[in-house]
Write a protein that holds these residues in place. Structure first.
Motif, mmCIF file in Angstrom:
data_model
loop_
_atom_site.group_PDB
_atom_site.id
_atom_site.type_symbol
_atom_site.label_atom_id
_atom_site.label_comp_id
_atom_site.label_asym_id
_atom_site.label_seq_id
_atom_site.Cartn_x
_atom_site.Cartn_y
_atom_site.Cartn_z
ATOM 1 N N TRP A 178 0.879 -1.184 0.014
ATOM 2 C CA TRP A 178 0.005 -0.024 -0.127
ATOM 3 C C TRP A 178 0.916 1.138 0.023
ATOM 4 O O TRP A 178 0.688 2.394 -0.464
ATOM 5 C CB TRP A 178 -1.056 -0.029 1.222
ATOM 6 C CG TRP A 178 -0.418 0.187 2.471
ATOM 7 C CD1 TRP A 178 0.098 -0.930 3.300
ATOM 8 C CD2 TRP A 178 -0.019 1.214 3.190
ATOM 9 N NE1 TRP A 178 0.664 -0.436 4.543
ATOM 10 C CE2 TRP A 178 0.582 1.033 4.362
ATOM 11 C CE3 TRP A 178 -0.185 2.707 2.837
ATOM 12 C CZ2 TRP A 178 0.951 2.082 5.358
ATOM 13 C CZ3 TRP A 178 0.059 3.565 3.660
ATOM 14 C CH2 TRP A 178 0.563 3.369 4.902
ATOM 15 N N VAL A 179 2.098 1.086 0.614
ATOM 16 C CA VAL A 179 2.917 2.284 0.665
ATOM 17 C C VAL A 179 3.415 2.724 -0.817
ATOM 18 O O VAL A 179 3.343 3.804 -1.393
ATOM 19 C CB VAL A 179 4.159 2.122 1.583
ATOM 20 C CG1 VAL A 179 5.152 3.215 1.513
ATOM 21 C CG2 VAL A 179 3.494 1.751 3.050
ATOM 22 N N ARG A 180 3.940 1.529 -1.468
ATOM 23 C CA ARG A 180 4.330 1.509 -2.784
ATOM 24 C C ARG A 180 3.161 2.135 -3.688
ATOM 25 O O ARG A 180 3.503 3.015 -4.748
ATOM 26 C CB ARG A 180 5.216 0.531 -3.355
ATOM 27 C CG ARG A 180 6.198 0.022 -2.702
ATOM 28 C CD ARG A 180 7.123 -1.191 -3.063
ATOM 29 N NE ARG A 180 6.103 -2.524 -3.086
ATOM 30 C CZ ARG A 180 6.087 -3.267 -2.253
ATOM 31 N NH1 ARG A 180 6.454 -2.997 -1.006
ATOM 32 N NH2 ARG A 180 5.218 -4.429 -2.256
ATOM 33 N N ASP A 181 2.072 1.512 -3.453
ATOM 34 C CA ASP A 181 0.809 2.004 -4.479
ATOM 35 C C ASP A 181 0.646 3.614 -3.988
ATOM 36 O O ASP A 181 0.485 4.296 -5.084
ATOM 37 C CB ASP A 181 -0.278 1.280 -4.113
ATOM 38 C CG ASP A 181 -0.136 -0.275 -4.392
ATOM 39 O OD1 ASP A 181 0.927 -0.574 -5.296
ATOM 40 O OD2 ASP A 181 -1.142 -1.041 -4.023
ATOM 41 N N ALA A 182 0.577 4.095 -2.844
ATOM 42 C CA ALA A 182 0.401 5.086 -2.689
ATOM 43 C C ALA A 182 1.420 6.303 -3.246
ATOM 44 O O ALA A 182 0.882 7.327 -3.906
ATOM 45 C CB ALA A 182 0.504 5.757 -0.917
ATOM 46 N N ALA A 183 2.863 5.708 -3.343
ATOM 47 C CA ALA A 183 3.925 6.595 -3.846
ATOM 48 C C ALA A 183 3.625 6.809 -5.248
ATOM 49 O O ALA A 183 4.068 7.615 -6.014
ATOM 50 C CB ALA A 183 5.323 6.042 -3.346
#
Lengths: 238, 356
Positions: B323-328
């Motif tokens: 979810w962090v990579r998706d957000a970035a």
């Protein structure tokens, strides 16, 4: 020397928490970044604790009630957004504090002048992530908002005067510090399409407690892990 | 830490890396034959092969496999040492250990980037690691049970890694060779720090000395296995030597490592757990005992003490970070205007299609 302990313990404890991320970060670049911030903070802690006594005795042989760090920095990592919320609140505070101490000419001026450069990067790192997570996906937005809210109650303590720092001609004005901090954090949070929690902060029961040696339950476990090996071999050198 | 280890170089099952196809696959096409001749001449002259140069597919595949496994070893190798960051017994040691684990993440970054020059993305390689389709060094499937293990890893595992890696600084593929120069510098720090940690323990209290000896007892044989199977059982070595990806045989490097370690162990005041180690005047080298290759094969097959734990933690960190990579990525898409030269860059990317 309680001021050096307060500043040193903040750095020591937050460094430890960030060190827990090693090998668990969401992306390799963050393994590097979080370790880097942890190392900067550990470096600051070692200088500050050494002003008071033997750094290892202070880190490894004090009981929980003798630590003077903010409750904010001892809070468990939670998810990445939680960690970033803690980083935002603390790094903006530490950056503003060190900027002021650096020009204040007091006992910590030299240390603050050196540390302020690295802390500026910590602040930038936190702010950039708040923006990405707040204005990223629906999930990241929700997680970032939850992190900001969970840790909000621990922020009031940062603006309580510290004995040996605020009363010794350091030129610190905590009210000004708080206003500036609030404006900066609000600005970042709003740009990230998030909202800063409202409600009690400075008046929360937690305010001032860490500085008086009253900590939260997770801190005891953290110290148990951190101190165990050192305490198991009394008098040994490493 | 995390050498590319010979067990990776020689044990992978990647079919594309089979070392035979160079000539056979290109025999029909005179243009290809000419390019192959130019490639062979460049390798023979010790010139560096660069990303945009033509190269045989088997050479590319061998490099991708080796560099990926090296990169994976760096990031899996963070785990056994990170295991001790929160318990490091002094602030000085804690700083050293955190910096070391950070270096390993950095090495992972260099190596994944170097592999990207061959047209393979980090995501793709990580997916293969997580799916169990690419390996990492087997040494990291052993647990770090005491603080002394941090020292033993530095001294022995990083020591073996350096012995393997220094020749890679002269590897025929430019980006890999250059990454290795930087990595080797940092690894030699790690090795000295590990040695110094063990020295402090060995000269410390009785309990500390015993802790150091126990760690060396457990790490010595696995470290010797890092050089891979004996030369007569090593499947990829010959072609890799011809391509100058590899410069010395497994047994040569292992012998070099033993000869370095014996006097160091003596200086440390610790005993290597092999009664057959003795100086052989005639050979001018140390003799040493037989290695238990059954254990090596078992760990390689996934039956080591920590195989499951290491890959599970890696997958978990990756999945929990999605979810962090998706957000970035979502944030970057919202806030970046697509660069005009995008297409041009894509065209310059080396041989992307050919590696699919």
């Amino acid at each position: 020397m309680s001021a050096a302990l307060a500043l040193g313990d903040d750095a020591l404890v937050l460094s430890h928490r960030l060190g827990e991320w090693a090998g668990h970060a969401p992306v390799l670049e963050e393994d590097v970044a979080l370790a880097n911030i942890a190392l900067d903070l550990l470096g600051q802690a070692r200088v500050l604790l050494s002003l008071v006594g033997d750094e290892d005795e202070l880190a490894y042989l004090r009981e929980e009630r003798a630590f003077r760090n903010l409750q904010l920095v001892e809070q468990p990592n939670g998810d990445f957004a939680h960690t970033i919320a803690r980083q935002l609140y603390f790094s903006v505070y530490q950056h503003l504090l060190y900027e002021r101490l650096a020009v204040g000419g007091g006992e910590f001026a030299d240390l603050a002048a050196k540390a302020v450069k690295e802390v500026a990067y910590h602040r930038d790192h936190a702010e950039q992530w708040v923006l990405r997570l707040g204005d990223g996906t629906a999930e990241s937005h929700q997680r970032m908002q939850a992190g900001l809210e969970a840790l909000w109650r621990f922020t009031g303590e940062m603006f309580q005067p510290v004995e040996g720092l605020d009363d010794t001609g350091s030129g610190l004005d905590r009210q000004e510090l708080e206003r500036t901090w609030l404006a900066a954090v609000t600005g970042t949070v709003e740009r990230a399409t998030l909202t800063l929690p409202t409600g009690p902060r400075a008046g929360a029961w937690a305010a001032g407690a860490g500085r008086q040696g009253l900590h939260t339950e997770p801190f005891g476990r953290m110290l148990a892990e951190m101190q165990h090996l050192h305490r198991s071999h009394p008098g040994a050198s490493w | 830490m995390a050498a590319v280890t010979a067990d990776q170089k020689t044990q992978s099952t990647s079919g594309t890396a089979k070392a035979t196809g160079t000539v056979a696959g290109t025999a029909g096409d005179p243009a290809d034959a000419a390019r192959l001749a130019a490639f062979d001449a460049a390798v023979a002259a010790d010139d560096r092969i660069e990303p945009r140069d033509w190269m045989p597919e088997a050479y590319r595949a061998t490099l991708v496999r080796q560099m990926a496994q090296h990169a994976h070893s760096e990031i899996i190798g963070m785990q056994p040492e990170a295991n001790w960051i929160t318990r490091a017994p002094s602030l000085r040691r804690k700083a050293i250990l955190m910096a070391k684990v950070q270096d390993e993440a950095g090495h992972g970054l260099y190596l994944y980037s170097a592999a990207e020059t061959l047209g393979t993305s980090r995501e793709e390689l990580l997916d293969k690691l997580h799916a169990g389709r690419q390996r990492y060094s087997s040494i990291f499937n052993y647990p770090t049970l005491t603080w002394a293990d941090v020292g033993a890893i530095g001294w022995l595992v990083d020591g073996a890694a350096i012995t393997n890696q220094v020749p890679l600084c002269r590897c025929s593929y430019g980006p890999y060779a250059r990454a290795m120069v930087r990595i080797c510098k940092e690894e030699s720090f790690h090795q000295r720090q590990g040695y110094e940690l063990l020295l402090a323990l060995s000269r410390g209290t009785e309990a500390q000395h015993a802790m150091a000896q126990d760690a060396v007892d457990r790490w010595w044989w696995p470290s010797l296995m890092m050089f891979g199977p004996p030369d007569d059982a090593s499947s990829h070595s010959e072609q890799s030597m011809a391509w100058k990806i590899k410069r010395h045989s497994n047994d040569e490097l292992r012998q070099r490592f033993v000869d370095i370690c014996v006097p160091q162990a003596e200086a440390l005041g610790l005993t290597l757990p092999d009664p057959d180690i003795r100086w052989n005047e005639e050979r001018g080298q140390h003799d040493f005992g037989a290695i238990d290759w059954t254990e090596f094969q078992e760990v390689l097959k996934g039956n080591g003490p920590c195989n499951e734990q290491r890959i599970t933690q890696r997958r978990k960190a990756h999945e929990e970070g999605a979810w962090v990579r998706d957000a970035a990525a979502a944030y970057a898409a919202k806030h970046t205007t697509p660069p005009v030269q995008q297409t041009q860059h894509a065209q310059q990317a080396p041989h992307v299609e050919e590696t699919a």
